[in-house]
Write an enzyme that holds these catalytic residues in place. Structure first.
Site, PDB file in Angstrom:
ATOM      1  N   ASN A   9       1.022  -1.168  -0.116  1.00  0.00           N
ATOM      2  CA  ASN A   9      -0.047   0.016  -0.006  1.00  0.00           C
ATOM      3  C   ASN A   9       0.780   1.305  -0.112  1.00  0.00           C
ATOM      4  O   ASN A   9       1.520   1.649   0.870  1.00  0.00           O
ATOM      5  CB  ASN A   9      -0.890  -0.013   1.328  1.00  0.00           C
ATOM      6  CG  ASN A   9      -1.762   1.144   1.067  1.00  0.00           C
ATOM      7  OD1 ASN A   9      -1.629   2.129   0.775  1.00  0.00           O
ATOM      8  ND2 ASN A   9      -2.727   1.224   2.364  1.00  0.00           N
ATOM      9  N   ARG A 232     -10.844  15.347   8.297  1.00  0.00           N
ATOM     10  CA  ARG A 232     -11.931  15.559   7.087  1.00  0.00           C
ATOM     11  C   ARG A 232     -13.275  16.057   7.746  1.00  0.00           C
ATOM     12  O   ARG A 232     -13.707  15.347   8.367  1.00  0.00           O
ATOM     13  CB  ARG A 232     -12.025  14.614   6.261  1.00  0.00           C
ATOM     14  CG  ARG A 232     -10.762  14.193   5.461  1.00  0.00           C
ATOM     15  CD  ARG A 232     -10.766  13.146   4.614  1.00  0.00           C
ATOM     16  NE  ARG A 232      -9.782  12.192   4.762  1.00  0.00           N
ATOM     17  CZ  ARG A 232      -9.793  10.457   4.637  1.00  0.00           C
ATOM     18  NH1 ARG A 232     -10.882  10.337   3.902  1.00  0.00           N
ATOM     19  NH2 ARG A 232      -8.813  10.140   4.956  1.00  0.00           N
TER      20      ARG A 232
END
Ligand code: ADP
Length: 395
Positions: A9, A232
């Site tokens: 990843n 966020r």
């Protein structure tokens, strides 16, 4: 086919890796190369004997970090490499063997995920150079949600924006939602039912899964839509952007940074994006931390209630991710905010199911939706899909 799968990843300055064995009883090597490109670049992980290590990588780039990761794998030779790719657009609906055409197609999707896909591709290229003979597979975060019907994935915008520019809802955290929904289907008597999943980590999303297929999810074109997250904002009035530009003269870059990096629980609390820190501060009556947790939980409940419209029947709710797996108080608040669902939380099971434990946390009524905690395993899911693809194509 025998042998472990190497899962990669790759982010803009980090590479997470895991060598996932064929059966869960064998140890899984895993680690993280971080701050790549900086003088303090490091490789941290756990070796085959279970010992933790931390090595300086001294300004290493991604390719050099991959070589250092390989050294840590010792004699273990992977059967294949599975790469996490954030955005597969509409092109990729499942795990896909990487070749030159697939690389071009992932590059073409880059406009939809300018921060993520190019970084993921750096990892793919470095690995291709090191292991030219090994099969490499791309596993997309968006692919699980390609089963969304148009009513869930279309925005109420002019059609040409969808047709010509791919503006629609895609959804993310697909490997996590796929793993968790598969696991609850295996564990519950109500297998192949309707589940609501709350993946609560630094990024957070909900998903409605019916008979193993995603029917709706809270993230959209980008991973900014939906729930309140660590930094966020999640959903805000779409008019906010124009308002900030007109009233404060803010640029698009400034607004983008605000919504992605300075908002969420960090913005609400003025203290931290980390739930552990916020829970501590709330216990000491820090008003910002109390509000951040309250908004966070209310918005999860609101999202679950909205997504329940996608399901023909609600069999249960599953919590996962660092917060979902550990913060029993958050789970209790979310359940309390859904009184009309008829949920019955077992306070004891809820308090006990933490620290990576899997289990049911409802009081056990046969007519009420079940409540589960299932630790996610995105790396295991990527390895599973990689292995599955190899087995299918080698027949
Ligand atoms: P990522 O999305 O980066 O994989 P994680 O899934 O590890 O993140 O989740 C990180 C979040 O989980 C952080 O907000 C962290 O505070 C929270 N978390 C981890 N352990 C606990 C705990 N014991 N209690 C409360 N929150 C926790």
């Amino acid at each position: 086919m025998d042998g472990p799968i190497l899962v990669i990843n790759c982010g803009s300055s980090s590479i997470k890796f895991a060598l996932v064995p064929e059966t869960p009883d064998q140890p899984r090597l895993s680690g993280l190369a971080e701050r790549l490109g900086g003088i303090d670049a490091r490789l941290k992980g756990v070796d085959a004997e279970g010992n933790a290590y931390s090595l300086s990588l001294n300004g290493a780039d991604h390719a050099e970090a991959m070589v250092a990761i390989l050294e840590q794998l010792g004699d273990a030779r992977p059967l294949a490499v599975g790469h996490r790719i954030v955005h597969g657009g509409e092109h990729f609906t499942q795990a896909t063997r990487i070749d030159a055409a697939v690389l071009r197609a992932i590059e073409a999707t880059g406009a939809l995920a300018p921060l993520h896909n190019p970084a993921n591709l750096v990892g793919v290229r470095a690995t291709l150079e090191l292991f030219p003979e090994l099969p490499q597979v791309a596993v997309f975060d968006t692919a699980f949600h390609q089963s969304l019907p148009p009513r869930a994935y279309r925005y109420a915008l002019p059609r040409y924006l969808y047709v010509q520019h791919g503006i629609r809802r895609y959804g993310f955290h697909g490997s996590s939602h796929a793993y968790v929904s598969g696991r609850v289907d295996a564990l519950s008597y109500r297998s192949h039912g309707g589940w609501l999943i709350a993946h609560l980590g630094n990024g957070c999303s909900t998903c409605a899964v019916w008979q193993g297929r995603s029917l709706d999810t809270s993230m959209g074109l980008t991973p900014l839509e939906g729930l309140v997250m660590g930094t966020r904002s999640g959903d805000v009035d779409p008019g906010l952007h124009a308002h900030l530009a007109r009233q404060l003269g803010w640029s698009l870059e400034r607004i983008d940074t605000l919504l992605n990096k300075e908002s969420g629980m960090l913005g609400l609390s003025g203290l931290s994006n980390d739930m552990r820190r916020l829970e501590q501060a709330a216990a000491e009556h820090h008003a910002g931390a109390e509000l951040a947790i309250e908004v966070f939980c209310y918005r999860i409940a609101k999202s679950l209630a909205a997504l329940s419209c996608a399901l023909p029947r609600l069999d249960g709710i599953v919590f996962t991710g660092g917060i979902g797996e550990n913060a029993s108080a958050v789970r209790a608040r979310v359940v309390a905010a859904l009184p009309h669902f008829g949920l019955g939380l077992s306070a004891l099971a809820n308090a006990d199911t933490v620290g990576g434990q899997e289990g049911r946390i409802d009081a056990g009524g046969i007519d009420t939706p079940e409540l589960w905690v299932i630790p996610t395993d995105e790396e295991g899911q990527i390895a599973f899909e990689t292995r599955q693809l190899l087995n299918e194509t080698s027949v």
